[in-house]
Scaffold this active site. Structure first.
Site, PDB file in Angstrom:
ATOM      1  N   LYS A  13     100.683 107.492 -11.000  1.00 51.25           N
ATOM      2  CA  LYS A  13      99.635 107.286  -9.994  1.00 51.25           C
ATOM      3  C   LYS A  13      98.997 108.588  -9.540  1.00 51.25           C
ATOM      4  CE  LYS A  13     101.738 105.300  -6.646  1.00 51.25           C
ATOM      5  NZ  LYS A  13     103.121 105.434  -7.082  1.00 51.25           N
ATOM      6  N   ARG A  88     100.928  99.465   1.865  1.00 52.13           N
ATOM      7  CA  ARG A  88     102.216  99.117   1.255  1.00 52.13           C
ATOM      8  C   ARG A  88     102.761  97.791   1.772  1.00 52.13           C
ATOM      9  NH1 ARG A  88     105.483 103.242  -1.433  1.00 52.13           N
ATOM     10  NH2 ARG A  88     104.278 105.143  -1.465  1.00 52.13           N
ATOM     11  N   ARG A 127     112.438 113.784 -15.588  1.00 57.50           N
ATOM     12  CA  ARG A 127     111.800 114.599 -14.553  1.00 57.50           C
ATOM     13  C   ARG A 127     112.858 115.140 -13.591  1.00 57.50           C
ATOM     14  NH1 ARG A 127     107.101 112.071 -10.851  1.00 57.50           N
ATOM     15  NH2 ARG A 127     108.834 111.230  -9.651  1.00 57.50           N
ATOM     16  N   ARG A 133     116.680 117.580  -9.705  1.00 61.84           N
ATOM     17  CA  ARG A 133     116.866 116.583  -8.641  1.00 61.84           C
ATOM     18  C   ARG A 133     118.151 115.801  -8.919  1.00 61.84           C
ATOM     19  NH1 ARG A 133     111.037 113.621  -7.747  1.00 61.84           N
ATOM     20  NH2 ARG A 133     109.752 115.470  -7.518  1.00 61.84           N
ATOM     21  N   ARG A 144     114.838 102.160  -6.332  1.00 58.08           N
ATOM     22  CA  ARG A 144     113.462 102.435  -5.892  1.00 58.08           C
ATOM     23  C   ARG A 144     112.478 101.532  -6.617  1.00 58.08           C
ATOM     24  NH1 ARG A 144     113.534 108.522  -6.770  1.00 58.08           N
ATOM     25  NH2 ARG A 144     111.468 108.136  -7.594  1.00 58.08           N
TER      26      ARG A 144
END
Length: 193
Positions: A13, A88, A127, A133, A144
């Site tokens: 996005k 949202r 990623r 991370r 998520r």
């Protein structure tokens, strides 16, 4: 053009929003970016948002709506905008409807980048590894994704019912997705002409 972009985490996005904004010469407005900027600048809003997020909570609708209302009142949105991360919830959809009605305007389209969950999970794991991370485990990423589907499915249905939803295949190379997105938007403009 007045647009919203929807898509699961890792769907691209942010990248597509930047490219759409540049090509259409409209601001890309990301609520996440606004929150992060205010936190970094230690503004009153940033302090409120930081305390909410650090406790694991969601920023309440009224705070997010206030931020978007203020941002849409700025002069650079007169010829259009692209919203990323808002709305949202159905309540936020209603608030956006009111904002646009107050400005005597409406949305042109809601783009939804559709992706394969397993492939996006792998993309996000890569990623996470590249960016160190450690908390982005497969379990966390899948949760998520589940939350996104639960939250966004009602919005997709609402905008589909209004005839505004445009689904675009978000899989493949970034430039391929960009081409599909731009073609979909060009077709919308041609239909309106």
């Amino acid at each position: 053009m007045r647009l919203i972009i929807l898509g699961a985490p890792g769907a691209g996005k942010g990248t597509q929003a930047e490219r759409i904004a540049a090509r259409r010469q409209i601001p890309a407005i990301s609520t996440g970016d606004i929150f992060r900027k205010n936190i970094a600048e230690e503004t009153e809003l940033g302090q409120r948002v930081k305390s909410i997020l650090s406790s694991g909570g969601y920023v309440p609708d009224e705070v997010t709506i206030e931020i978007v209302r203020d941002r849409l009142a700025e002069s650079d949105t007169a010829n259009g905008f692209l919203l990323d991360g808002f709305p949202r919830t159905p309540g936020q959809v209603e608030a956006l409807d009111e904002m646009l009605s107050d400005q005597d305007t409406s949305l042109d389209a809601v783009l939804e980048l559709t992706v394969d969950t397993d492939e996006v999970v792998q993309r996000l794991l890569q990623r996470a590894q590249d960016q160190g991370r450690e908390d982005d485990t497969e379990e966390v990423i899948r949760e998520r994704m589940n939350i996104y589907v639960e939250e966004t499915a009602p919005l997709s249905r609402m905008y589909r019912h209004r005839g505004l939803l445009v689904e675009v295949d978000g899989m493949g190379e970034v430039d391929e997705v960009t081409e599909r997105v731009q073609t979909a938007l060009d077709n919308l403009e041609d239909d309106d002409a």
